[in-house]
Design an enzyme around this catalytic site. Structure first.
Site, mmCIF file in Angstrom:
data_model
loop_
_atom_site.group_PDB
_atom_site.id
_atom_site.type_symbol
_atom_site.label_atom_id
_atom_site.label_comp_id
_atom_site.label_asym_id
_atom_site.label_seq_id
_atom_site.Cartn_x
_atom_site.Cartn_y
_atom_site.Cartn_z
ATOM 1 N N CYS A 1 0.893 -1.143 -0.050
ATOM 2 C CA CYS A 1 -0.115 0.033 0.122
ATOM 3 C C CYS A 1 0.888 1.280 0.049
ATOM 4 O O CYS A 1 0.761 2.096 -0.758
ATOM 5 C CB CYS A 1 -1.018 -0.021 1.349
ATOM 6 N N CYS A 2 1.973 1.351 0.810
ATOM 7 C CA CYS A 2 2.938 2.345 1.022
ATOM 8 C C CYS A 2 3.623 2.635 -0.439
ATOM 9 O O CYS A 2 3.673 3.791 -0.956
ATOM 10 C CB CYS A 2 3.855 2.095 2.266
ATOM 11 N N CYS B 1 -0.723 8.911 6.902
ATOM 12 C CA CYS B 1 -2.211 8.663 6.512
ATOM 13 C C CYS B 1 -2.975 7.997 7.657
ATOM 14 O O CYS B 1 -2.502 7.619 8.544
ATOM 15 C CB CYS B 1 -2.116 7.379 5.587
ATOM 16 N N CYS C 1 -2.845 4.854 9.250
ATOM 17 C CA CYS C 1 -1.541 4.193 9.681
ATOM 18 C C CYS C 1 -0.960 5.105 10.855
ATOM 19 O O CYS C 1 0.177 5.047 11.452
ATOM 20 C CB CYS C 1 -0.522 3.977 8.507
ATOM 21 N N CYS D 1 12.799 -2.517 10.689
ATOM 22 C CA CYS D 1 13.516 -3.288 9.558
ATOM 23 C C CYS D 1 12.667 -3.663 8.374
ATOM 24 O O CYS D 1 13.028 -3.514 7.378
ATOM 25 C CB CYS D 1 14.407 -4.647 10.120
#
Length: 252
Positions: A121-122, A204, A207, A232
């Site tokens: 999505c990112c 967003c 998130c 990570c």
């Protein structure tokens, strides 16, 4: 300055400690004419940098990524910024075909199901549009500050971004949050209302959450993920098991 571009990072690291934030921006505009871009997400730091650029009529391109999932408060701050400075802000959005395919196949909240889905999505909403936006640029200005996290304290005000093939510069790197707040108030800079609700990081809506007193700056991002995995970003955490933190109560 030295050439090629990457070698100029060392020069900037020598010059920038002696420069104020406006002087840093002016130096960049002078040495890299037409090749300096600033990305804003309308958080406090970004609003201050926007103020410096617009108030001083610096030839630095200001842009934002409209992911389609921003907070309404962010859109309100965006609009107030346009009214305050009467300057344009370029807008870049995800590619329609990729976004439609993602939502059709996985639904609007697939990002909560795994780190891989969240990164997908990112990538569609932010990473790809950013790469498209920075193509051909030499300097990318950001609102990163050392105080924001332990990881960022090891960074430098000027860095080489190998992924985008350009120099990344953080004019407010040594500023504190308190200094940012005081400067914004003293200069009538539009401030995102989310900050008054405990949001130190503005991203967003699905998130990003407010953080409690004493929590790490980045705790408000992807809070449902295991902290180590979030850092990570290589492996999904089994503890999540697909819960949607917006509609289902998280354990603990």
């Amino acid at each position: 300055m030295a050439f090629p571009l990457e070698s100029q990072v060392a020069d900037l690291r020598r010059y920038l400690p002696e420069c104020s934030a406006p002087e840093t921006l002016a130096l960049l505009a002078d040495h890299f004419p037409g090749r300096v871009s600033f990305s804003t997400s309308f958080g406090l730091e970004d609003q201050i940098i926007t103020h410096f650029i617009f108030e001083n009529d610096l030839p630095i391109r200001v842009f934002t990524l409209d992911t389609g999932r921003n907070f309404q408060e962010t859109y309100s701050t965006w609009n107030k910024t346009l009214l305050r400075y009467q300057k344009s802000i370029e807008v870049f959005a995800p590619k329609t075909a990729a976004l439609e395919k993602l939502v059709a196949q996985k639904g609007p909240n697939s990002l909560y199901e795994s780190i891989a889905n969240r990164k997908e999505c990112c990538n569609i909403r932010k990473v790809e549009p950013l790469s498209r936006t920075l193509a051909g640029q030499q300097v990318w200005v950001t609102g990163i500050r050392a105080e924001q996290s332990q990881n960022r304290q090891t960074m430098h005000p000027a860095e080489w971004d190998a992924g985008h093939g350009l120099i990344k510069v953080h004019p407010l790197f040594d500023w504190t949050w308190a200094e940012c707040e005081a400067f914004a108030q003293a200069n009538g800079i539009p401030v995102n209302p989310l900050h008054r609700q405990g949001f130190v990081s503005v991203g967003c809506a699905p998130c990003t959450r407010a953080i409690a007193l004493g929590e790490d700056f980045r705790a408000g991002r992807w809070w449902w993920e295991d902290a180590a995995a979030k850092e990570c970003g290589l492996h999904a955490t089994a503890a999540h098991q697909g819960l949607d933190p917006v509609v289902e109560r998280m354990p603990g």
